[in-house]
Write a protein that holds these residues in place. Structure first.
Motif, short mmCIF file in Angstrom:
data_model
loop_
_atom_site.label_atom_id
_atom_site.label_comp_id
_atom_site.label_asym_id
_atom_site.label_seq_id
_atom_site.Cartn_x
_atom_site.Cartn_y
_atom_site.Cartn_z
N PRO A 1 -0.87 -0.06 -49.78
CA PRO A 1 0.06 0.91 -50.35
C PRO A 1 1.50 0.46 -50.14
N GLU A 2 2.34 0.70 -51.11
CA GLU A 2 3.70 0.16 -51.07
C GLU A 2 4.45 0.54 -49.79
N ARG A 3 4.21 1.74 -49.26
CA ARG A 3 4.93 2.16 -48.06
C ARG A 3 4.56 1.32 -46.84
N TYR A 4 3.43 0.61 -46.92
CA TYR A 4 3.01 -0.23 -45.80
C TYR A 4 3.30 -1.72 -46.03
N LEU A 5 3.97 -2.04 -47.11
CA LEU A 5 4.16 -3.45 -47.46
C LEU A 5 4.89 -4.22 -46.36
N ASP A 6 5.99 -3.68 -45.87
CA ASP A 6 6.79 -4.42 -44.88
C ASP A 6 6.11 -4.49 -43.52
N ILE A 7 5.47 -3.41 -43.10
CA ILE A 7 4.85 -3.44 -41.78
C ILE A 7 3.59 -4.31 -41.81
N GLU B 1 -1.88 -3.12 -39.57
CA GLU B 1 -1.23 -3.30 -40.86
C GLU B 1 -0.56 -2.02 -41.37
N ARG B 2 -0.82 -0.90 -40.71
CA ARG B 2 -0.16 0.36 -41.09
C ARG B 2 0.82 0.83 -40.03
N GLY B 3 1.18 -0.06 -39.11
CA GLY B 3 2.19 0.27 -38.13
C GLY B 3 1.61 0.75 -36.82
N LEU B 4 2.41 1.52 -36.10
CA LEU B 4 2.04 2.02 -34.78
C LEU B 4 1.50 3.44 -34.91
N ASP C 1 -6.19 8.66 -35.90
CA ASP C 1 -5.01 7.83 -35.69
C ASP C 1 -3.80 8.56 -36.26
N LEU C 2 -2.87 8.94 -35.40
CA LEU C 2 -1.69 9.69 -35.81
C LEU C 2 -0.51 8.74 -35.90
N GLU C 3 0.02 8.58 -37.10
CA GLU C 3 1.09 7.60 -37.31
C GLU C 3 2.32 7.94 -36.49
N VAL C 4 2.86 6.92 -35.81
CA VAL C 4 4.07 7.06 -35.01
C VAL C 4 5.27 6.48 -35.76
N THR C 5 5.17 5.21 -36.16
CA THR C 5 6.26 4.59 -36.90
C THR C 5 5.77 3.35 -37.63
N ARG C 6 6.44 3.05 -38.74
CA ARG C 6 6.21 1.81 -39.47
C ARG C 6 7.40 0.87 -39.33
N ASP C 7 8.32 1.22 -38.45
CA ASP C 7 9.55 0.45 -38.24
C ASP C 7 9.29 -0.61 -37.16
#
Length: 238
Positions: A98-104, A131-134, A148-154
């Motif tokens: 998914p585009e929102r995960y491209l950079d991470i 691949e979807r961040g932390l 899995d509760l998303e924390v950040t993709r930064d």
């Protein structure tokens, strides 16, 4: 995917760079801003494959067929969500996300197994890095539910939390030992999962991932024995 799907030989650096440049020129037009090719350390002598992370889209099936045709691909295989091809004798794997995960996803896949090494550090905090961040791994008491509760993709924030030098990562690494030293510099890095359990899944992974095996050898050869206590001392992501 490690470059072994089509039983191809590893490709010398010069030949690989020429193919990567060709693929980049094509994708800059075909998928402008919608793809990433993970980085590698500076003196890497040869390559088993090339990974390309792409932003997924409803017509990805049609688009990937066009890419294969335009690049003169001779063989293809779809394994799960990964579309693997042979491009000029090089296994070239396309990973739609998914585009929102491209950079991470790109950050996770850079520099060989660094993403997996970071993920191993995160486990001590009941965190998951991929691949979807932390993400925080929530488990209900009794163990019959997990989420899995998303924390950040930064990625910069993730590095800050783990005490890793994001600026050094951005600048790149000249060699594989430089990559290893960067990981080990985290105050939360522990040798325990690499050196203590000879029958662990990590040891099994070392049998198929040469970078993991070389990391274990690196730790042993240099007598590195970091074993920090569990916990973050109340720290949160910056």
């Amino acid at each position: 995917m490690g470059g072994k799907l089509f039983n191809l030989p590893r490709m010398p650096r010069g030949e690989y760079l020429a193919i990567e440049a060709e693929v980049r020129r094509y994708l800059d037009v075909k998928l402008p801003g919608q793809y990433r090719i993970p980085r590698y350390y500076g003196d890497k002598p040869d390559f088993g494959d090339m990974d390309v992370v792409v932003a997924s889209r409803p017509d990805w099936g049609e688009v990937r067929a066009e890419i294969a045709r335009d690049l003169g691909v001779t063989q293809t295989k779809a394994v799960g969500h990964v579309f693997s091809t042979v491009c000029r004798g090089l296994q070239t794997d396309f990973f739609p996300v998914p585009e929102r995960y491209l950079d991470i996803a790109y950050s996770f896949m850079c520099f060989n197994d660094v993403g997996n090494f970071i993920g191993r550090i995160c486990r001590r905090f009941d965190l998951k890095y991929g691949e979807r961040g932390l993400a925080y791994v929530y488990r209900r008491e009794g163990g019959n539910y997990r989420a899995d509760l998303e924390v950040t993709r930064d990625f910069e924030r993730i590095c800050g939390f783990l005490g890793l030098d994001h600026g050094a990562w951005q600048a790149g690494f000249a060699s594989l030992p430089a990559v290893f030293d960067w990981v080990i510099a985290s105050p939360y890095f522990s040798v325990a999962p690499y050196l203590d359990d000879g029958d662990s899944p990590l040891r099994e992974r070392a049998g198929v991932r040469s970078t993991v095996a070389r990391f274990i050898e690196y730790l042993s050869a240099r007598g590195i024995d970091k074993r920090p206590p569990s916990g973050t001392g109340g720290r949160t992501c910056p």
